[in-house]
Structure formats: structure tokens, C-alpha cells
Design an enzyme around this catalytic site. Structure first.
Site, PDB file in Angstrom:
ATOM      1  N   GLU A 184      35.475  33.543  26.877  1.00  0.00           N
ATOM      2  CA  GLU A 184      35.884  32.727  25.739  1.00  0.00           C
ATOM      3  C   GLU A 184      35.017  31.485  25.538  1.00  0.00           C
ATOM      4  O   GLU A 184      35.501  30.346  25.600  1.00  0.00           O
ATOM      5  CB  GLU A 184      37.350  32.306  25.891  1.00  0.00           C
ATOM      6  N   GLU A 189      41.913  40.544  27.704  1.00  0.00           N
ATOM      7  CA  GLU A 189      43.126  39.748  27.915  1.00  0.00           C
ATOM      8  C   GLU A 189      44.119  40.057  26.811  1.00  0.00           C
ATOM      9  O   GLU A 189      43.749  40.158  25.638  1.00  0.00           O
ATOM     10  CB  GLU A 189      42.854  38.233  27.897  1.00  0.00           C
TER      11      GLU A 189
END
Length: 464
Positions: A164, A361
């Protein structure tokens, strides 16, 4: 029965700083989190810092057995840069021994490690030089990456560079949730560009080593933008949001080019970063082999009519809005919208040449989970099971439509520490008792996950 492809990767994800603990022992140097907690502990939920977290550093052997017990065949975690290279130059032999044993333990139990290099844990010694604002971070990260590939390349087949990257950029330079917690759009863009080039140079080092059967990718958080209406100004807001938050890294790492529209937006707002000759060729010549996609929530946008020019914040370029039909995870303030995962699958198929990808995720954070424990102490987290099933229905739709998704990783295996939030919200298949030496207890979702993996699918008629 919703079934998934043969050899589908069923697993969970965590990171070194959120799970290992042992933050100041065995040669590890400080990250920004260690120093920030030392300087301002009051900013951290319930005085919960990075020192111990979930103590996987000492409990990893038992944790691998717990992973095996719930049917995991893969596990994604990260290496701590400050543990492996405490000063950025010299290998820490205790770190090498720890990670080698950790990865071997996973493989010996049929659990494929997917190893990430950076999960928000900037070394303090590099932060003092400017962190991602400094071009020095690019080559420094590339050296760290090369060192990790050489130290563990015989054990790890699947590598990723960053988790991320948009999060550490936004949280550090716009939102105040990560150190240095400043608000400067121009610095955010420059830090983002250096992060991108650090990724590109790490991929370049990986290619030079020619590790047999090994692949490299990146983990991106994807919140697809949905426009409030079909009005041109709302659709333009969506286009800007998608380019800033999604296409900025997806286009560059998969397609090998910075989108022209993104360059136009940055130029119009005096936000173009400083570059170095040769960067464009490096980007073009170092695409990834696969992508991990972290998905939790969509992004609802509409036109911003009164934004500053030039923009001082992304919110000057588009505005968020509340969809009247939304469902919420009130603990995080996040909308629950599983349908977006199908849209992500189609995006990967159509715009990105159907590159192999996986859900790296997906999960549901809930506070005060102990109140849902039954008489045996097992947390009855049916809300988490329902959340995952709804998303898996949409993922399976995408796979049936031809999207090349090869796995699903939940966040997370065992409740983990989460930055300034500490242990406020819990996500794990196993609960972690902070008052009892981080003792693990399986939740109902862990037992559900075991059945899911055994069947390579599940009955899902109620979600259709």
C-alpha cells in the site's frame, strides 16, 4: 457450491512491525514507529506501542502450526528493514537466522511464504535524511531489496516490494497518521515518486539475480471510485480520483508508463515531482510479474466546485459523498460494498492485460470482540464470516468471468497491532490476549476458514 481454481492460495497477511514485536532487541535499529512512540506515546491508542505487538518473533513456530490447523497454504508477511540492515549497510546475522528459520518453518508445513519488503516501517536513520522525500531513499531501498533477495532467494519464490504505497504517502504527508505527520501535497507527490522509483529499482535488482522460478510484484490498496452521477463533472472527479489513487501505481508498475492524464493533473496544480534522467526507461523496462490487491471499501466521489487552485489537498480536486444505500462497518467508518471486488477483477482483466493477481488483504475490523465470546471463550465472529463470504462470492464471479486471480488472503492471521490504533480493532482468525503473554485462541472464523480451504469453496446461496 462456490469453488475456486485448483492450487488457489488460501491464506492471511500481516507485517513485521505489526506482528513480530522484539522492536529493540537482537540488533534491530529503530524505525519511525519506535521513535515516534518514544517521542509521543500519547498519540497511540491505550499506550500500545511497537515493542511487543503480537510477539511472532518468539512464537512463530507455534503460529505456523496454528496456520496449518486452519488450512492456510500461504502466508504473507514482511521483512523488517531495520532488523535485516540496522544501519542500512551491514547484515544483522541474528535477523538472517530468524527469517531463514521462519520461512523454512512455513515451507516445511506446506505454507508458501509471500514476502514483502516495506510495510510502512521507515528506518529512523533514513528518516533523518529526509525519508521518501529524499532521492537517496531510492538507491538505499534497492540495496536493501538486493540484500534480501540474496539472503532468502533460495526459500522465497514470491516477493513484493511495497505494501500500500499510497497509504504511507497520504498518512505521512497529508493525513497526520504516520510520521512525520505533516500536510504538504507537493512533498506527498515527491515522496510517492521516490517510492515508485524505489520499487522500480528493486525490481531491476531482482531481474539481474535471475532467481529460478521466483516472481516479484507489488501490493496496492484499491478503493475503486464510483461517481455520484453520470454528469460530466462527477465523472471527471472519478477519473481524477482513480488516477491519483489507483492508476498512478498500477499503470506504472504493470504497464510501464505514467498515465498522461495524471501528468496533466499534476502539472495543472504545480505538483509535478523532480525526476532523474533515465527514470522513464527504467519504469518501462521493469514491469511486475503479479499484483496483490488490498480491498476493504469503495470510494464515492462527486465534483468539487470550490476547490483551491492550485490544489493544496486531493479534496480540492474531488469531493466524497455518502451513497444513500450504503452499509457500514461502524468500527472503522468504512462502507461495506463487496460488489467492488468483482469490478476490481474486471479491471485487472480488461485494463491490465489479465496479469496474475491475488486479493492480498480483505477483512473486517471490530472493536471489543471479547463481548462476542461464548462460554468456552471462543469469539463468535459471524459478522466476519459473512463479510468474507460476500466478498468471495464477488471474487468467484470475477474468476468465472476470466480474471486471473490466484489467491485470497485475509487480514489477518492473529490480531495484530495497527499503528496509532494499536489493538483497538481486531481482525484475526485468532484472538490475541495482551494480558496473557499474547496468548492465541481460535475464533469461529478460523474454523470456518479451515472448512473453506478443505472444500476450496463454500455454499453461498444466501448471498446471491
Amino acid at each position: 457450491m462456490k469453488t475456486f481454481p485448483e492450487n488457489f492460495l488460501w491464506g492471511a497477511a500481516t507485517s513485521a512491525p505489526q506482528s513480530e514485536g522484539a522492536s529493540r532487541i537482537d540488533g534491530k535499529s529503530d524505525s519511525t514507529w519506535d521513535k515516534w512512540f518514544e517521542m509521543a506515546p500519547e498519540r497511540f491508542n491505550d499506550n500500545q506501542g511497537p515493542q511487543i505487538t503480537s510477539d511472532m518473533y518468539h512464537q512463530y513456530k507455534e503460529d505456523v502450526q496454528r496456520m496449518k490447523a486452519i488450512g492456510m497454504n500461504s502466508f504473507r508477511t514482511s521483512i523488517s528493514w531495520t532488523r535485516l540492515l540496522p544501519d542500512g549497510q551491514h547484515l544483522n546475522p541474528k535477523a538472517v537466522a530468524f527469517y531463514r528459520d521462519y520461512f523454512q518453518e512455513l515451507k516445511a508445513n506446506g505454507i508458501e511464504p509471500i514476502i514483502n519488503l516495506f510495510h510502512f516501517d521507515m528506518p529512523w536513520w533514513l528518516m533523518e535524511k529526509g525519508g521518501w522525500e529524499s532521492r537517496e531513499s531510492v538507491d538505499t531501498f534497492a540495496y536493501y531489496a538486493k540484500t534480501a533477495f540474496q539472503a532468502f532467494g533460495d526459500l522465497v519464490q514470491n516477493w513484493t516490494t511495497f505494501n500500500e504505497p499510497m497509504v504511507h504517502i497520504e498518512c505521512s504527508y497529508l493525513q497526520g497518521y504516520h510520521y512525520p505527520a505533516i500536510h504538504d501535497f507537493k512533498k506527498a507527490v515527491q515522496a510517492g515518486y521516490h517510492t515508485l522509483m524505489a520499487h522500480i529499482k528493486a525490481v531491476s535488482e531482482f531481474r539481474k539475480l535471475q532467481i529460478e522460478n521466483a516472481k516479484i510484484g507489488i501490493l496496492l490498496n484499491i478503493s475503486p471510485a464510483y461517481a455520484k452521477s453520470d454528469a460530466p463533472e462527477d465523472l471527471r472527479a472519478k477519473e481524477i480520483a482513480d488516477h491519483l489513487n489507483i492508476f498512478s501505481f498500477l499503470d506504472t508498475t504493470v504497464l510501464g508508463q505514467v498515465p498522461d492524464f495524471l501528468i496533466e493533473i499534476l502539472a495543472a496544480n504545480q505538483l509535478l515531482p523532480k525526476t532523474v534522467a533515465g527514470d522513464k526507461a527504467l519504469i518501462a523496462n521493469n514491469p511486475v510479474d503479479f499484483v496483490g490487491m488490498n480491498y476493504y471499501q469503495p470510494f464515492r466521489v462527486q465534483a468539487k466546485l470550490d476547490g483551491k487552485q492550485p490544489a493544496e489537498d486531493p479534496s480540492d480536486l474531488y469531493a466524497s459523498y455518502v451513497w444513500p444505500n450504503r452499509r457500514m462497518n461502524e468500527y472503522r467508518g468504512w462502507e461495506i460494498y463487496p460488489e467492488a471486488l468483482y469490478d476490481v477483477a474486471m479491471l485487472m482483466k480488461t485494463k491490465y492485460h489479465n496479469i496474475p493477481w491475488f486479493v492480498s488483504e480483505n477483512g473486517m475490523g471490530v472493536a471489543d470482540e471479547a463481548r462476542f465470546a461464548d462460554k468456552t471463550g471462543m469469539i463468535q465472529d459471524d459478522y466476519r464470516i459473512a463479510f468474507m463470504q460476500e466478498h468471495l462470492v464477488q471474487l468467484q464471479r470475477g474468476i468465472e468471468a476470466g480474471s486471473h486471480c490466484f489467491g485470497y488472503h485475509a487480514w489477518t492471521f492473529a490480531d495484530c497491532w495497527s499503528w496509532l490504533n494499536g489493538y483497538r480493532n481486531r481482525y484475526g482468525f485468532y484472538s490475541v490476549d495482551l494480558a496473557d503473554h499474547q496468548k492465541r485462541t481460535v475464533k469461529k472464523s478460523g474454523l470456518w476458514f479451515k472448512t473453506l480451504t478443505e472444500n476450496n469453496g463454500f455454499e453461498a446461496t444466501e448471498f446471491e
